[in-house]
Design a protein around this motif. Structure first.
Motif, short mmCIF file in Angstrom:
data_model
loop_
_atom_site.label_atom_id
_atom_site.label_comp_id
_atom_site.label_asym_id
_atom_site.label_seq_id
_atom_site.Cartn_x
_atom_site.Cartn_y
_atom_site.Cartn_z
N GLY A 269 0.78 -1.22 0.00
CA GLY A 269 0.00 0.00 0.00
C GLY A 269 0.81 1.27 0.00
O GLY A 269 0.26 2.32 0.21
N SER A 270 2.11 1.24 -0.24
CA SER A 270 2.86 2.48 -0.27
C SER A 270 2.86 3.00 -1.70
O SER A 270 3.12 2.27 -2.65
CB SER A 270 4.28 2.27 0.24
N THR A 271 2.56 4.27 -1.83
CA THR A 271 2.54 4.87 -3.15
C THR A 271 3.35 6.15 -3.11
O THR A 271 3.48 6.79 -2.08
CB THR A 271 1.10 5.22 -3.58
N GLY A 272 3.86 6.52 -4.23
CA GLY A 272 4.62 7.77 -4.31
C GLY A 272 3.83 8.80 -5.07
O GLY A 272 3.14 8.50 -6.02
N SER A 273 3.93 10.04 -4.64
CA SER A 273 3.28 11.12 -5.36
C SER A 273 4.15 12.35 -5.27
O SER A 273 4.92 12.52 -4.33
CB SER A 273 1.89 11.41 -4.76
N THR A 274 4.02 13.19 -6.23
CA THR A 274 4.83 14.40 -6.23
C THR A 274 4.12 15.50 -5.50
O THR A 274 2.90 15.51 -5.40
CB THR A 274 5.14 14.86 -7.67
N GLY A 275 4.90 16.43 -5.01
CA GLY A 275 4.35 17.57 -4.28
C GLY A 275 3.69 18.52 -5.25
O GLY A 275 3.17 18.14 -6.28
N SER A 276 3.75 19.80 -4.99
CA SER A 276 3.11 20.79 -5.84
C SER A 276 3.74 20.74 -7.22
O SER A 276 4.83 21.24 -7.43
CB SER A 276 3.26 22.18 -5.22
N GLY A 277 3.05 20.10 -8.15
CA GLY A 277 3.61 19.82 -9.46
C GLY A 277 3.61 21.02 -10.39
O GLY A 277 3.69 20.86 -11.59
N GLY A 278 3.54 22.22 -9.91
CA GLY A 278 3.46 23.41 -10.74
C GLY A 278 4.78 23.78 -11.37
O GLY A 278 5.05 23.46 -12.52
N SER A 279 5.68 24.42 -10.68
CA SER A 279 6.89 24.94 -11.28
C SER A 279 8.10 24.10 -10.88
O SER A 279 8.49 24.07 -9.74
CB SER A 279 7.12 26.40 -10.84
N GLY A 280 8.64 23.37 -11.84
CA GLY A 280 9.88 22.66 -11.61
C GLY A 280 9.71 21.28 -11.01
O GLY A 280 10.38 20.37 -11.40
N GLY A 281 8.87 21.11 -10.02
CA GLY A 281 8.66 19.83 -9.35
C GLY A 281 9.89 19.36 -8.61
O GLY A 281 10.20 18.18 -8.61
N SER A 282 10.63 20.25 -7.96
CA SER A 282 11.87 19.87 -7.30
C SER A 282 11.63 19.15 -5.98
O SER A 282 12.50 18.45 -5.52
CB SER A 282 12.73 21.12 -7.06
N THR A 283 10.47 19.31 -5.37
CA THR A 283 10.19 18.63 -4.10
C THR A 283 9.29 17.43 -4.36
O THR A 283 8.24 17.55 -4.97
CB THR A 283 9.49 19.57 -3.10
N THR A 284 9.74 16.27 -3.94
CA THR A 284 8.96 15.06 -4.08
C THR A 284 8.61 14.57 -2.68
O THR A 284 9.49 14.35 -1.87
CB THR A 284 9.75 13.97 -4.82
N THR A 285 7.32 14.44 -2.42
CA THR A 285 6.85 13.99 -1.12
C THR A 285 6.22 12.62 -1.29
O THR A 285 5.28 12.46 -2.05
CB THR A 285 5.80 14.97 -0.55
N ALA A 286 6.75 11.65 -0.58
CA ALA A 286 6.20 10.29 -0.66
C ALA A 286 5.02 10.16 0.27
O ALA A 286 5.07 10.59 1.42
CB ALA A 286 7.27 9.28 -0.29
N THR A 287 3.95 9.58 -0.23
CA THR A 287 2.78 9.31 0.58
C THR A 287 2.69 7.80 0.74
O THR A 287 2.68 7.07 -0.24
CB THR A 287 1.50 9.84 -0.10
N LYS A 288 2.63 7.37 1.98
CA LYS A 288 2.54 5.95 2.29
C LYS A 288 1.23 5.69 3.00
O LYS A 288 0.89 6.38 3.95
CB LYS A 288 3.69 5.55 3.22
N VAL B 47 -6.57 -0.45 12.03
CA VAL B 47 -6.50 0.91 11.50
C VAL B 47 -5.59 0.97 10.29
O VAL B 47 -4.71 0.14 10.10
CB VAL B 47 -6.03 1.93 12.56
N ARG B 48 -5.81 2.00 9.47
CA ARG B 48 -4.97 2.29 8.31
C ARG B 48 -4.46 3.72 8.47
O ARG B 48 -5.23 4.62 8.80
CB ARG B 48 -5.79 2.17 7.03
N VAL B 49 -3.16 3.90 8.27
CA VAL B 49 -2.56 5.22 8.42
C VAL B 49 -2.05 5.71 7.08
O VAL B 49 -1.68 4.93 6.21
CB VAL B 49 -1.40 5.22 9.45
N THR B 50 -2.05 7.02 6.94
CA THR B 50 -1.45 7.67 5.78
C THR B 50 -0.37 8.60 6.29
O THR B 50 -0.62 9.44 7.15
CB THR B 50 -2.50 8.46 4.98
N ILE B 51 0.83 8.43 5.75
CA ILE B 51 1.97 9.23 6.16
C ILE B 51 2.47 9.97 4.92
O ILE B 51 2.73 9.36 3.88
CB ILE B 51 3.08 8.36 6.76
N LYS B 52 2.57 11.27 5.05
CA LYS B 52 3.03 12.10 3.93
C LYS B 52 4.18 12.96 4.42
O LYS B 52 4.03 13.73 5.37
CB LYS B 52 1.89 12.98 3.42
N GLY B 53 5.32 12.82 3.77
CA GLY B 53 6.49 13.60 4.17
C GLY B 53 6.95 13.30 5.58
O GLY B 53 7.41 14.20 6.28
#
Length: 165
Positions: A57-76, A92-98
């Motif tokens: 259930g761990s997935t990766g997603s990018t942060g604010s994908g607007g300009s450049g996309g230099s910050t990548t925040t993993a959401t698990k 329980v199910r938890v969501t952890i972001k950054g």
């Protein structure tokens, strides 16, 4: 006078018998919260399914994908172990972001009767709020929901452990 004394013991016997029968009817009308066979049959399938669901259930997603996309925040998203309590399973199910706990959802909890539903309607939101505030499984027990709180805490800790490693 002699006739009245004979009626008193009979009256007492009748009243005592009626009270005993009423008490037995009330006692036998009580239903157990959960049948022992159901409580014993649930843990075996749950433990095997939680082992497989706890590590997925761990997935990766990018942060604010607007300009450049230099910050990548993993959401698990990780599901904790199913904890068998006296009144039913809790998971329980938890969501952890950054690295921060952003969501906690109760996947399984006791719902067998209206009393369970009443208890969990106020306990689960409090437990979720405390977990998000504490950012850990170090949360207080909700009064009136001791078993659910303990199961919630254990499942939350297993989910957090799985997310870290």
């Amino acid at each position: 006078m002699h006739a009245l004394k004979k009626n008193r013991p009979l009256r007492r016997i009748v009243l005592a018998s009626a009270a005993t029968v009423s008490g037995m009817v009330l006692l036998l009308s009580l239903k157990p919260h959960a049948s022992p066979t159901t409580a014993l049959a649930v843990p075996a399938p749950s433990s095997s399914s939680s082992a497989s669901s706890g590590s997925t259930g761990s997935t990766g997603s990018t942060g604010s994908g607007g300009s450049g996309g230099s910050t990548t925040t993993a959401t698990k998203t990780v599901t904790g172990d199913t904890v068998q309590t006296q009144w039913g399973p809790v998971q329980v199910r938890v969501t952890i972001k950054g690295g921060k706990l952003t969501d906690v959802t109760a996947v399984q909890y006791p719902t067998d009767n209206p009393r369970d539903q009443q208890i969990n309607s106020y306990a689960l939101p409090r437990l979720r709020s405390e977990a998000l505030q504490a950012q850990s499984a170090n949360i207080d027990t909700v009064s009136g929901a001791t078993y659910t709180s303990g199961g919630y805490r254990q499942s939350l800790q297993s989910a957090l452990d799985s997310a870290r490693g």
